[in-house]
Design an enzyme around this catalytic site. Structure first.
Site, PDB file in Angstrom:
ATOM      1  N   CYS A  56      -0.778  69.152   0.926  1.00  0.00           N
ATOM      2  CA  CYS A  56      -1.453  68.015   0.287  1.00  0.00           C
ATOM      3  C   CYS A  56      -0.942  66.677   0.819  1.00  0.00           C
ATOM      4  CB  CYS A  56      -1.272  68.086  -1.223  1.00  0.00           C
ATOM      5  SG  CYS A  56       0.463  68.141  -1.707  1.00  0.00           S
TER       6      CYS A  56
ATOM      7  N   HIS B 125      -2.962  68.302 -10.375  1.00  0.00           N
ATOM      8  CA  HIS B 125      -3.507  67.355  -9.386  1.00  0.00           C
ATOM      9  C   HIS B 125      -4.919  67.864  -9.041  1.00  0.00           C
ATOM     10  CE1 HIS B 125      -3.715  64.234  -6.585  1.00  0.00           C
ATOM     11  NE2 HIS B 125      -2.814  64.596  -5.685  1.00  0.00           N
TER      12      HIS B 125
ATOM     13  N   GLN C 132      -6.976  66.788  -5.925  1.00  0.00           N
ATOM     14  CA  GLN C 132      -6.451  67.379  -4.690  1.00  0.00           C
ATOM     15  C   GLN C 132      -6.986  68.806  -4.529  1.00  0.00           C
ATOM     16  OE1 GLN C 132      -3.928  66.053  -2.347  1.00  0.00           O
ATOM     17  NE2 GLN C 132      -4.824  67.754  -1.222  1.00  0.00           N
TER      18      GLN C 132
ATOM     19  N   ARG D 137      -2.546  57.874 -12.525  1.00  0.00           N
ATOM     20  CA  ARG D 137      -1.479  58.762 -12.037  1.00  0.00           C
ATOM     21  C   ARG D 137      -0.277  58.548 -12.933  1.00  0.00           C
ATOM     22  NH1 ARG D 137       0.565  60.004  -5.944  1.00  0.00           N
ATOM     23  NH2 ARG D 137      -1.394  61.145  -6.036  1.00  0.00           N
TER      24      ARG D 137
ATOM     25  N   ARG E 296     -10.378  64.137   1.108  1.00  0.00           N
ATOM     26  CA  ARG E 296     -10.163  63.517  -0.207  1.00  0.00           C
ATOM     27  C   ARG E 296     -11.210  62.425  -0.432  1.00  0.00           C
ATOM     28  NH1 ARG E 296      -5.041  63.546  -2.370  1.00  0.00           N
ATOM     29  NH2 ARG E 296      -6.136  62.656  -4.154  1.00  0.00           N
TER      30      ARG E 296
ATOM     31  N   ASP F 129       3.824  72.569  -0.449  1.00  0.00           N
ATOM     32  CA  ASP F 129       3.973  71.208  -0.971  1.00  0.00           C
ATOM     33  C   ASP F 129       5.474  70.944  -1.055  1.00  0.00           C
ATOM     34  OD1 ASP F 129       3.624  68.745  -2.213  1.00  0.00           O
ATOM     35  OD2 ASP F 129       3.091  69.563  -4.172  1.00  0.00           O
TER      36      ASP F 129
HETATM   37  N1   CP Z   1      -1.823  64.148  -1.736  1.00  0.00           N
HETATM   38  C1   CP Z   1      -1.713  63.007  -2.430  1.00  0.00           C
HETATM   39  O1   CP Z   1      -2.143  62.897  -3.571  1.00  0.00           O
HETATM   40  O2   CP Z   1      -1.096  61.993  -1.756  1.00  0.00           O
HETATM   41  P1   CP Z   1      -0.596  60.608  -2.360  1.00  0.00           P
HETATM   42  O3   CP Z   1       0.597  60.907  -3.222  1.00  0.00           O
HETATM   43  O4   CP Z   1      -0.251  59.787  -1.159  1.00  0.00           O
HETATM   44  O5   CP Z   1      -1.705  59.999  -3.173  1.00  0.00           O
HETATM   45  N1  NVA Z   2       3.869  67.736  -5.999  1.00  0.00           N
HETATM   46  C1  NVA Z   2       3.856  66.423  -5.380  1.00  0.00           C
HETATM   47  C2  NVA Z   2       2.470  66.096  -4.946  1.00  0.00           C
HETATM   48  C3  NVA Z   2       2.297  64.752  -4.301  1.00  0.00           C
HETATM   49  C4  NVA Z   2       0.883  64.488  -3.908  1.00  0.00           C
HETATM   50  C5  NVA Z   2       4.398  65.400  -6.367  1.00  0.00           C
HETATM   51  O1  NVA Z   2       4.038  65.464  -7.549  1.00  0.00           O
HETATM   52  O2  NVA Z   2       5.193  64.559  -5.959  1.00  0.00           O
END
Ligand code: CP
Ligand code: NVA
Length: 310
Positions: free
Chosen positions: A270, A134, A137, A107, A298, A230
Site C-alpha cells: 500500500c 483502510h 486502500q 484519517r 487510488r 505492509d
Molecule cells: N497507502 C496510503 O494510504 O498512503 P498514505 O499514508 O501516504 O496516504
Molecule cells: N498500516 C499502515 C498503513 C499506511 C498507509 C499505517 O497505518 O501506518
C-alpha cells in the site's frame, strides 16, 4: 442499486454487489481519463473536507486530485489546527461541517471517532485510514488486482507481516466479499481481530472464498497469485517498534520468498514502504512489483467512491 449518502467507514457495510459497482465505476472513469477526459464534472460545485490526524501522501493527494477532476472543491486540514485540537467534540465538529460541505474524509487514530463523526454527520463520512481499517486502500487494491489478473474469484492473495493492521483487516473483508482466497502469514498474535475474522468468514461462506492463517511464510506463498505486505510498525505504534521488528522479521518479502510463489505472481504494497524491513529493494523495484500502478489506482477508485457517495 445506489450507495448515495452512505458512510464509507469499513467494507463490512457494503454488499459484494455494491463493491462491484465501485469497481465498475472506477474502470469507466479510468478509461475516460486515459481517453483524454481529464475533468468529468460529476460533482460540480460540491466540496469535500479532509481532516488528518496522521501524516498522508497518497490518500490526501489522490482525494484532492480526484475531487478536482470531478469538478469539486477540497479543503484539507490537520486535526490539530482545528478546534478539535483544543477539545471541541467530534460530534459538534461533524454537525458543523455538515452545514458547509458535501462529504468528509477523515484519517484518525481511533476508529470510534469515525463512528461518532458519522453518527452526527448529515453528509457521507469516508474513512481515510483508522487503527482498524483502510477501506479505500483495499477496494482500490481489488481494482488493481482485477486490472492485472482479469478476475478476482479463485485467485490466491497472501498477506505477510502484521495481519492485525488496518490494511490487512480491510483486505480480509474485501477479498472474502469478492471471492478472492486470502492467506494471512503472521505470528499468531499478529492475526486480525476475532470480530473481523467472524465477518470475513460469513462473507467467505457466501462468496466461496477461502481464508487461511499460516505461520510459515514459505508455506504461505506456495501457489500465490499476489504477495502483499505492509509496514511492521504502523503510525501510532512507534513505541512497539523494536518488538514488532523482531517478531515479524522472518516475514520479510525477499527474492527467495517470491520465487516460491507462482511464476506470474505480482507484488503489492500500500506504501509507504520501509525498504529493507518488510520488503527488499530487489522485490519492490523488481519485475513482480506493481506498486506504482497500485498507487495510481487510488486516484481512479477514489473518483468512483466520491461520485457514487456524494
Ligand atoms: N497507502 C496510503 O494510504 O498512503 P498514505 O499514508 O501516504 O496516504
Ligand atoms: N498500516 C499502515 C498503513 C499506511 C498507509 C499505517 O497505518 O501506518
Amino acid at each position: 442499486m445506489s450507495i448515495r449518502g452512505k458512510h464509507f467507514l469499513w467494507l463490512g457495510d457494503f454488499t459484494s454487489e455494491e463493491l462491484e459497482l465501485i469497481l465498475k465505476k472506477a474502470k469507466e472513469l479510468k478509461l475516460r481519463y486515459y481517453a483524454g477526459e481529464k475533468i468529468i464534472p460529476l460533482l460540480k460545485g460540491k466540496t469535500l473536507v479532509m481532516i488528518f490526524q496522521k501524516p498522508s501522501t497518497r490518500t490526501r493527494i489522490s482525494f484532492e486530485v480526484a475531487m478536482k477532476q470531478l469538478g469539486g472543491f477540497t479543503i484539507s486540514l490537520n486535526w490539530y489546527e482545528m478546534q478539535l485540537g483544543r477539545g471541541e467534540t467530534v460530534a459538534d465538529t461533524a454537525r458543523t461541517l455538515s452545514r458547509y460541505v458535501d462529504g468528509i474524509v477523515a484519517r484518525v487514530y481511533n476508529h470510534k471517532d469515525l463512528e461518532e463523526m458519522a453518527k452526527h454527520s448529515n453528509v457521507p463520512v469516508i474513512n481515510g485510514l483508522s487503527d482498524l481499517f483502510h477501506p479505500v486502500q483495499a477496494i482500490s487494491d481489488m481494482f488493481t488486482i482485477l486490472e492485472k489478473k482479469g478476475r478476482l474469484q479463485g485467485l490466491k492473495l497472501v498477506f505477510l507481516g502484521d495481519g492485525g493492521n488496518n490494511v490487512a483487516q480491510s483486505l480480509l473483508i474485501a477479498s472474502t466479499k469478492l471471492g478472492l482466497n486470502i492467506t494471512i502469514a503472521s505470528p499468531v498474535k499478529y492475526r486480525p481481530r476475532q470480530e473481523v475474522i467472524k465477518i470475513a468468514e460469513e462473507a467467505a461462506q457466501e462468496s466461496g472464498a477461502e481464508i487461511v492463517f499460516e505461520e510459515v511464510p514459505e508455506k504461505a506463498v506456495e501457489n500465490a497469485d499476489i504477495i502483499y505486505t505492509d509496514v511492521w510498525v504502523s503510525i501510532g505504534q512507534e513505541k512497539e517498534a523494536k518488538e514488532r521488528v523482531k517478531d515479524l522479521s522472518k516475514y520479510q518479502v525477499n527474492v527467495s520468498l517470491v520465487k516460491k510463489a507462482k511464476k506470474d505472481v505480482i507484488f503489492m504494497h500500500c506504501l509507504p514502504a520501509h525498504r529493507g524491513q518488510e520488503v527488499t529493494d530487489e522485490v519492490i523495484d523488481g519485475p513482480w512489483s506493481i506498486v506504482w500502478d497500485q498507487a495510481e489506482n487510488r486516484l481512479h477508485v477514489q473518483k468512483a467512491i466520491l461520485s457514487l457517495l456524494l
